[in-house]
Design a protein around this motif. Structure first.
Motif, PDB file in Angstrom:
ATOM      1  N   ILE A  48      43.063  29.840  50.909  1.00  0.00           N
ATOM      2  CA  ILE A  48      42.239  30.717  50.175  1.00  0.00           C
ATOM      3  C   ILE A  48      42.158  30.704  48.841  1.00  0.00           C
ATOM      4  CG2 ILE A  48      41.778  33.120  49.872  1.00  0.00           C
ATOM      5  CD1 ILE A  48      43.206  33.832  52.632  1.00  0.00           C
ATOM      6  N   LEU A  49      41.165  30.534  48.044  1.00  0.00           N
ATOM      7  CA  LEU A  49      40.836  30.776  46.511  1.00  0.00           C
ATOM      8  C   LEU A  49      40.549  32.072  46.309  1.00  0.00           C
ATOM      9  CD1 LEU A  49      39.135  27.586  45.679  1.00  0.00           C
ATOM     10  CD2 LEU A  49      41.262  27.927  45.693  1.00  0.00           C
ATOM     11  N   LEU A  50      41.343  32.691  45.491  1.00  0.00           N
ATOM     12  CA  LEU A  50      41.265  34.288  45.477  1.00  0.00           C
ATOM     13  C   LEU A  50      41.176  34.595  44.036  1.00  0.00           C
ATOM     14  CD1 LEU A  50      41.421  37.158  46.894  1.00  0.00           C
ATOM     15  CD2 LEU A  50      44.053  36.756  46.854  1.00  0.00           C
ATOM     16  N   ASP A  51      39.835  35.450  43.646  1.00  0.00           N
ATOM     17  CA  ASP A  51      40.077  36.169  42.391  1.00  0.00           C
ATOM     18  C   ASP A  51      40.892  37.450  42.466  1.00  0.00           C
ATOM     19  OD1 ASP A  51      39.197  36.998  39.674  1.00  0.00           O
ATOM     20  OD2 ASP A  51      37.049  37.744  40.391  1.00  0.00           O
ATOM     21  N   ILE A  52      41.300  37.620  41.228  1.00  0.00           N
ATOM     22  CA  ILE A  52      42.285  39.115  41.436  1.00  0.00           C
ATOM     23  C   ILE A  52      41.336  40.412  41.187  1.00  0.00           C
ATOM     24  CG2 ILE A  52      43.944  40.470  40.172  1.00  0.00           C
ATOM     25  CD1 ILE A  52      45.536  38.072  39.460  1.00  0.00           C
ATOM     26  N   MET A  77      45.305  31.663  43.478  1.00  0.00           N
ATOM     27  CA  MET A  77      44.634  32.733  42.709  1.00  0.00           C
ATOM     28  C   MET A  77      44.130  32.323  41.545  1.00  0.00           C
ATOM     29  SD  MET A  77      46.865  36.227  42.928  1.00  0.00           S
ATOM     30  CE  MET A  77      47.165  37.384  44.273  1.00  0.00           C
ATOM     31  N   LEU A  78      42.777  32.562  41.212  1.00  0.00           N
ATOM     32  CA  LEU A  78      42.075  32.320  40.301  1.00  0.00           C
ATOM     33  C   LEU A  78      41.632  33.415  39.442  1.00  0.00           C
ATOM     34  CD1 LEU A  78      39.497  29.852  41.796  1.00  0.00           C
ATOM     35  CD2 LEU A  78      41.605  29.108  40.463  1.00  0.00           C
ATOM     36  N   THR A  79      42.070  33.542  38.062  1.00  0.00           N
ATOM     37  CA  THR A  79      41.897  34.958  37.669  1.00  0.00           C
ATOM     38  C   THR A  79      41.863  34.594  35.858  1.00  0.00           C
ATOM     39  OG1 THR A  79      42.820  37.083  36.995  1.00  0.00           O
ATOM     40  CG2 THR A  79      44.421  35.320  37.413  1.00  0.00           C
ATOM     41  N   ALA A  80      41.162  35.468  35.240  1.00  0.00           N
ATOM     42  CA  ALA A  80      41.200  35.515  33.826  1.00  0.00           C
ATOM     43  C   ALA A  80      42.340  36.108  33.369  1.00  0.00           C
ATOM     44  CB  ALA A  80      39.915  36.324  33.377  1.00  0.00           C
ATOM     45  N   VAL A 100      44.662  30.108  35.776  1.00  0.00           N
ATOM     46  CA  VAL A 100      43.942  30.945  34.830  1.00  0.00           C
ATOM     47  C   VAL A 100      42.470  30.332  34.311  1.00  0.00           C
ATOM     48  CG1 VAL A 100      43.805  31.772  32.487  1.00  0.00           C
ATOM     49  CG2 VAL A 100      45.925  31.773  33.910  1.00  0.00           C
ATOM     50  N   LYS A 101      41.610  31.179  34.472  1.00  0.00           N
ATOM     51  CA  LYS A 101      40.065  30.811  34.072  1.00  0.00           C
ATOM     52  C   LYS A 101      40.038  30.810  32.638  1.00  0.00           C
ATOM     53  CE  LYS A 101      38.122  33.566  37.957  1.00  0.00           C
ATOM     54  NZ  LYS A 101      37.306  34.526  38.365  1.00  0.00           N
ATOM     55  N   PRO A 102      39.208  30.064  32.057  1.00  0.00           N
ATOM     56  CA  PRO A 102      38.674  28.533  32.558  1.00  0.00           C
ATOM     57  C   PRO A 102      39.560  27.664  33.089  1.00  0.00           C
ATOM     58  CG  PRO A 102      38.275  28.547  30.432  1.00  0.00           C
ATOM     59  CD  PRO A 102      39.068  29.963  30.567  1.00  0.00           C
ATOM     60  N   PHE A 103      39.219  27.151  34.068  1.00  0.00           N
ATOM     61  CA  PHE A 103      40.260  25.972  34.551  1.00  0.00           C
ATOM     62  C   PHE A 103      39.508  24.632  34.641  1.00  0.00           C
ATOM     63  CE2 PHE A 103      38.571  28.352  38.116  1.00  0.00           C
ATOM     64  CZ  PHE A 103      37.717  27.403  38.612  1.00  0.00           C
ATOM     65  N   ASP A 104      40.174  23.510  34.731  1.00  0.00           N
ATOM     66  CA  ASP A 104      39.690  22.190  34.866  1.00  0.00           C
ATOM     67  C   ASP A 104      39.707  22.100  36.247  1.00  0.00           C
ATOM     68  OD1 ASP A 104      39.394  19.259  33.694  1.00  0.00           O
ATOM     69  OD2 ASP A 104      40.782  19.164  35.421  1.00  0.00           O
TER      70      ASP A 104
END
Length: 224
Positions: A48-52, A77-80, A100-104
């Motif tokens: 699962i790729l999950l925004d907070i 987790m993908l988040t700013a 952390v966004k932005p990510f490579d």
């Protein structure tokens, strides 16, 4: 491999879906935490790729809910939010990794592969079944050293059959593993892909019954 993207930013969700689909993953997208939870109760995911920051049910509570149900699916987790405290909060909630966004994008894909390798099957090691060889990194296929050119969906289908070996895969089961819910085909489409896959394998020297039909049940590979 089936991945759930939980992200309310439509543009980012579309970008992730395209990148993952191009790498032969099956992708579903949920725009809020409650929708994601409904999908997790319906389907089994490999990651699962999950925004907070999500509507209805935020990523932290969603993650805690997953772990409270003893679901072991890897969560990235993908988040700013980029403070140490935010990362600790996410990891303590049950996330396996945090970006952390932005990510490579290349780094994200490498982290996805690393998380998937922790499961029972390493998705990016060479796969062999008798004289059949698959390379999940380059998507090259050969039978008895004869190259076999496959479409992305044919490759994914063959990889699924090899991964399950003598276990029978039903047509609905194949659809569930290889197509997203928004793009589910009819069972006739599965029969068509099996037909073309058999033709290409036979042209490379595979026996007629390399992919067996178990009538009324589905498909499996020929006994070694």
């Amino acid at each position: 491999m089936r991945i759930l993207v939980v992200e309310d930013d439509v543009q980012l969700a579309d970008m992730l879906t395209e990148a993952l689909t191009n790498r032969q993953y099956t992708v579903d997208v949920a725009g809020d935490g409650e929708a994601a939870w409904d999908w997790c109760e319906t389907l089994s995911y490999d990651l699962i790729l999950l925004d907070i920051t999500l509507p209805k049910l935020d990523g932290i509570r969603f993650c805690q809910k997953i772990r409270d149900r003893n679901m072991t699916v890897p969560i990235l987790m993908l988040t700013a939010r980029d403070t140490i405290g935010d990362k600790i909060l996410g990891l303590d909630a049950g996330a396996d990794d945090y970006m952390v966004k932005p990510f490579d994008l290349d780094e994200l894909m490498a982290r996805i592969r690393a998380l998937l390798r922790r499961g029972s099957v390493a998705p990016h090691s060479s796969i062999v079944w008798g004289q059949l060889y698959l390379n999940p990194v380059t998507y090259e296929v050969a039978y008895a050293h004869e190259s076999v050119s496959l479409t992305p969906k044919e490759y994914a289908l063959l990889e699924l059959l090899v991964a399950n070996g003598r276990r029978v895969m039903s047509r609905p089961g194949i659809i569930e593993r290889l197509w997203s819910l928004d793009d589910s085909p009819t069972e006739e489409a599965v029969k068509f892909h099996i037909k073309t896959l058999r033709q290409k394998l036979r042209a490379a020297g595979a026996p007629e019954d390399f992919i067996e039909t178990v009538h009324g049940l589905g498909y499996r590979l020929k006994q070694l």
